[in-house]
Design a protein around this motif. Structure first.
Motif, PDB file in Angstrom:
ATOM      1  N   ASP A  27      21.146  52.329  68.149  1.00  0.00           N
ATOM      2  CA  ASP A  27      22.320  53.179  68.378  1.00  0.00           C
ATOM      3  C   ASP A  27      22.914  53.603  67.038  1.00  0.00           C
ATOM      4  N   ASN A  28      22.022  53.912  66.121  1.00  0.00           N
ATOM      5  CA  ASN A  28      22.457  54.186  64.748  1.00  0.00           C
ATOM      6  C   ASN A  28      23.153  55.523  64.562  1.00  0.00           C
ATOM      7  N   ALA A  29      22.917  56.464  65.494  1.00  0.00           N
ATOM      8  CA  ALA A  29      23.629  57.740  65.372  1.00  0.00           C
ATOM      9  C   ALA A  29      25.113  57.546  65.684  1.00  0.00           C
ATOM     10  N   ALA A  30      25.433  56.505  66.452  1.00  0.00           N
ATOM     11  CA  ALA A  30      26.843  56.217  66.746  1.00  0.00           C
ATOM     12  C   ALA A  30      27.476  55.500  65.557  1.00  0.00           C
ATOM     13  N   THR A  31      26.837  54.432  65.117  1.00  0.00           N
ATOM     14  CA  THR A  31      27.237  53.811  63.853  1.00  0.00           C
ATOM     15  C   THR A  31      26.095  52.939  63.359  1.00  0.00           C
ATOM     16  N   THR A  32      25.987  52.819  62.038  1.00  0.00           N
ATOM     17  CA  THR A  32      24.929  51.980  61.458  1.00  0.00           C
ATOM     18  C   THR A  32      25.474  50.589  61.169  1.00  0.00           C
ATOM     19  N   GLN A  33      24.575  49.628  61.064  1.00  0.00           N
ATOM     20  CA  GLN A  33      24.959  48.285  60.621  1.00  0.00           C
ATOM     21  C   GLN A  33      25.174  48.289  59.105  1.00  0.00           C
ATOM     22  N   LYS A  34      25.830  47.220  58.634  1.00  0.00           N
ATOM     23  CA  LYS A  34      26.230  47.202  57.210  1.00  0.00           C
ATOM     24  C   LYS A  34      25.425  46.164  56.433  1.00  0.00           C
ATOM     25  N   PRO A  35      24.922  46.540  55.289  1.00  0.00           N
ATOM     26  CA  PRO A  35      24.242  45.537  54.476  1.00  0.00           C
ATOM     27  C   PRO A  35      25.261  44.577  53.846  1.00  0.00           C
ATOM     28  N   ARG A  36      24.793  43.385  53.584  1.00  0.00           N
ATOM     29  CA  ARG A  36      25.596  42.353  52.931  1.00  0.00           C
ATOM     30  C   ARG A  36      26.352  42.915  51.719  1.00  0.00           C
ATOM     31  N   GLN A  37      25.677  43.746  50.927  1.00  0.00           N
ATOM     32  CA  GLN A  37      26.279  44.260  49.681  1.00  0.00           C
ATOM     33  C   GLN A  37      27.585  45.011  49.976  1.00  0.00           C
ATOM     34  N   VAL A  38      27.613  45.755  51.087  1.00  0.00           N
ATOM     35  CA  VAL A  38      28.801  46.549  51.426  1.00  0.00           C
ATOM     36  C   VAL A  38      29.951  45.630  51.853  1.00  0.00           C
ATOM     37  N   VAL A  39      29.627  44.670  52.712  1.00  0.00           N
ATOM     38  CA  VAL A  39      30.667  43.749  53.188  1.00  0.00           C
ATOM     39  C   VAL A  39      31.193  42.910  52.015  1.00  0.00           C
ATOM     40  N   GLU A  40      30.279  42.480  51.164  1.00  0.00           N
ATOM     41  CA  GLU A  40      30.703  41.665  50.009  1.00  0.00           C
ATOM     42  C   GLU A  40      31.571  42.470  49.045  1.00  0.00           C
ATOM     43  N   ALA A  41      31.287  43.751  48.906  1.00  0.00           N
ATOM     44  CA  ALA A  41      32.120  44.592  48.034  1.00  0.00           C
ATOM     45  C   ALA A  41      33.552  44.640  48.567  1.00  0.00           C
ATOM     46  N   MET A  42      33.684  44.694  49.893  1.00  0.00           N
ATOM     47  CA  MET A  42      35.022  44.737  50.494  1.00  0.00           C
ATOM     48  C   MET A  42      35.743  43.403  50.318  1.00  0.00           C
ATOM     49  N   VAL A  43      35.014  42.333  50.601  1.00  0.00           N
ATOM     50  CA  VAL A  43      35.622  41.000  50.479  1.00  0.00           C
ATOM     51  C   VAL A  43      36.046  40.764  49.027  1.00  0.00           C
ATOM     52  N   ASP A  44      35.153  41.112  48.110  1.00  0.00           N
ATOM     53  CA  ASP A  44      35.442  40.893  46.695  1.00  0.00           C
ATOM     54  C   ASP A  44      36.672  41.690  46.265  1.00  0.00           C
ATOM     55  N   GLU A  45      36.765  42.923  46.744  1.00  0.00           N
ATOM     56  CA  GLU A  45      37.917  43.732  46.320  1.00  0.00           C
ATOM     57  C   GLU A  45      39.215  43.157  46.879  1.00  0.00           C
ATOM     58  N   TYR A  46      39.204  42.754  48.155  1.00  0.00           N
ATOM     59  CA  TYR A  46      40.430  42.173  48.722  1.00  0.00           C
ATOM     60  C   TYR A  46      40.781  40.855  48.039  1.00  0.00           C
ATOM     61  N   TYR A  47      39.771  40.030  47.734  1.00  0.00           N
ATOM     62  CA  TYR A  47      40.046  38.727  47.121  1.00  0.00           C
ATOM     63  C   TYR A  47      40.473  38.837  45.657  1.00  0.00           C
ATOM     64  N   ASN A  48      39.873  39.801  44.942  1.00  0.00           N
ATOM     65  CA  ASN A  48      40.001  39.747  43.481  1.00  0.00           C
ATOM     66  C   ASN A  48      40.642  40.942  42.797  1.00  0.00           C
ATOM     67  N   VAL A  49      40.747  42.064  43.501  1.00  0.00           N
ATOM     68  CA  VAL A  49      41.216  43.267  42.809  1.00  0.00           C
ATOM     69  C   VAL A  49      42.455  43.869  43.464  1.00  0.00           C
ATOM     70  N   ASN A  50      42.648  43.634  44.718  1.00  0.00           N
ATOM     71  CA  ASN A  50      43.556  44.436  45.524  1.00  0.00           C
ATOM     72  C   ASN A  50      44.904  44.784  44.885  1.00  0.00           C
ATOM     73  N   ALA A  51      45.153  46.088  44.795  1.00  0.00           N
ATOM     74  CA  ALA A  51      46.463  46.626  44.394  1.00  0.00           C
ATOM     75  C   ALA A  51      46.444  48.104  44.740  1.00  0.00           C
ATOM     76  N   ASN A  52      47.637  48.673  44.972  1.00  0.00           N
ATOM     77  CA  ASN A  52      47.645  50.092  45.347  1.00  0.00           C
ATOM     78  C   ASN A  52      47.212  50.952  44.163  1.00  0.00           C
ATOM     79  N   VAL A  53      46.499  52.037  44.494  1.00  0.00           N
ATOM     80  CA  VAL A  53      45.901  52.859  43.442  1.00  0.00           C
ATOM     81  C   VAL A  53      46.870  53.918  42.928  1.00  0.00           C
ATOM     82  N   HIS A  54      46.526  54.431  41.759  1.00  0.00           N
ATOM     83  CA  HIS A  54      47.160  55.622  41.157  1.00  0.00           C
ATOM     84  C   HIS A  54      48.571  55.421  40.601  1.00  0.00           C
ATOM     85  N   ARG A  55      49.394  54.604  41.243  1.00  0.00           N
ATOM     86  CA  ARG A  55      50.796  54.591  40.804  1.00  0.00           C
ATOM     87  C   ARG A  55      51.146  53.406  39.912  1.00  0.00           C
TER      88      ARG A  55
END
Ligand code: PLP
Length: 403
Positions: A27-55
């Motif tokens: 059912d990939n035309a509806a949505t694709t599954q996510k590779p570990r690298q993508v999920v880890e990028a999100m987790v890493d950003e929330y754990y280690n970088v998170n702050a509002n951008v630009h301002r």
């Protein structure tokens, strides 16, 4: 070159069992599954970088901003746009098209003007234009489809007139898998000085796309269909159009100066990006695009083309199976005898096989085909011939049940 087992190992969900069967996710035309690298990028950003951008002047805000803007550059490179000013982040294809319908509509659509869409469109490339036509007393025209599932280009040329203001067409049909002749569609529109939007939701995940070579004026796609997260997408637009279009939403970030009397707007692309963007998702989308680039879009395309050919060949063995359309790019819509598509989809699910059933958000196309719905199998870079065999065996089992 293309190690499918290594690829599959990047997608933890593919190891799941459904009703005691290995998951076969088609059912990939509806949505694709996510590779570990993508999920880890999100987790890493929330754990280690998170702050509002630009301002922010502080370290984390600058780091998050750098990641967000680097993601824009990754998207630019991936679709071969000329400038990051042409890359607007949105929530997905649907929002990209609504942004365009509102903003382009405000600037350029007047009573009696005409907008052209095609028979093969997803609702998200029909309804926003219908709504615009209602607001502006404009007229929606439709490129007809031939019986083979391809657009009628002769009829298209005749639809174009001095009243035409925009042509909107999908790159690949989410129902039939047809790859539309977008080069010709764009060239013909430009001969009439008419700009073109290409809906790339079903092309970007499967083939390399070059918006500059295509010469389309606008191009939309969704992050979640291209191995990225939900809630992020892209609208590409040529600068000379975006410069002349008004903002879609008002708020922070899209302004230069605000007084109670008057507001001046920010430069591109920020003029179209009011409020806090989903900067974690943009970074994860860029991670997904990097993942694809590392695999090589040519390799992904070749793998999926082989898989599609193999499926067509295996499906030809199934009595009473009818496939809609004649050009299939990672998407195959079918019906088997008089088995209702919902029954077939539900019984396949019991075998661990995920397919989509119904009208696939393309009711006008269903009407043109004279049907209510189909079963749709759609492929991604991680699908295998063994999974196709499971699908074919599953269909045969269900067909036997129905006699
Ligand atoms: N256009 C096409 C061709 C699609 O296949 C889809 C989703 O299936 C969309 C637009 C809408 O995408 P989204 O729901 O991600 O906005």
């Amino acid at each position: 070159m293309y190690d499918i087992n290594q690829v599959r190992a990047d997608f933890p969900i593919l190891a799941r069992q459904i009703y005691g069967h290995p998951l076969v996710y088609l059912d990939n035309a509806a949505t694709t599954q996510k590779p570990r690298q993508v999920v880890e990028a999100m987790v890493d950003e929330y754990y280690n970088v998170n702050a509002n951008v630009h301002r922010g002047v502080h370290y984390l805000s600058q780091q998050a901003t750098d990641l967000h803007e680097a993601s824009r550059e990754t998207v630019r490179q991936f679709i071969h746009a000329k400038s990051t000013n042409e890359i607007l982040f949105t929530r997905g294809t649907t929002e990209s098209i609504n942004l365009l319908a509102f903003s382009f509509g405000e600037a350029f659509i007047h009573s009696g003007d005409e907008i052209i869409v095609s028979t093969l469109e997803h609702h998200s490339n029909i309804v926003p234009w219908q709504m615009l036509c209602q607001r502006k007393d404009a007229v929606l025209k439709v490129i007809p489809m031939n019986d083979d599932g391809r657009l009628d280009l002769e009829a298209y040329e005749k639809l174009l007139s001095e009243k035409t203001r925009l042509v909107c067409c999908t790159h690949v049909s989410n129902v039939l898998g047809t790859l539309n002749p977008v080069h010709d569609i764009i060239r013909i529109a430009h001969e009439h000085d008419v700009p073109v939007l290409i809906d790339g939701a079903q092309s970007v995940p499967h083939m390399s796309v070059d918006v500059t070579a295509l010469d389309c004026d606008f191009f939309a796609f969704s992050g979640h269909k291209v191995y990225g997260p939900t809630g992020v997408g892209v609208l590409y637009g040529k600068e000379n159009w975006l410069d002349r279009m008004p903002p879609y939403q008002g708020g922070g970030e899209m302004i230069k100066n605000v007084t109670f009397e008057r507001t001046t707007y920010n430069a591109l692309p920020y003029k179209f990006e009011a409020g806090t963007p989903d900067y974690v998702a943009t970074h994860a989308l860029a991670t997904a695009l990097d993942y694809l680039t590392a695999l090589g879009m040519e390799n992904v395309h070749t793998h999926e083309q082989q898989l599609t050919r193999y499926t067509l060949q295996r499906m030809s063995e199934i009595e009473g199976l009818h496939i809609y359309g004649q050009d299939h790019n990672s998407v195959i819509s079918f019906q088997v005898g008089n088995i209702h598509h919902l029954d077939l989809g539900t019984l396949l699910d019991r075998l661990g096989i995920a397919v989509r059933t119904g009208h696939h958000c393309a009711e006008p196309l269903m009407r043109r085909l004279g049907i209510e719905g189909t079963v749709r199998a759609s492929f991604a870079l991680y699908n295998t011939q063994e999974e196709v065999d499971a699908l074919v065996e599953g269909i045969q089992r269900v067909a036997k049940m129905f006699g």
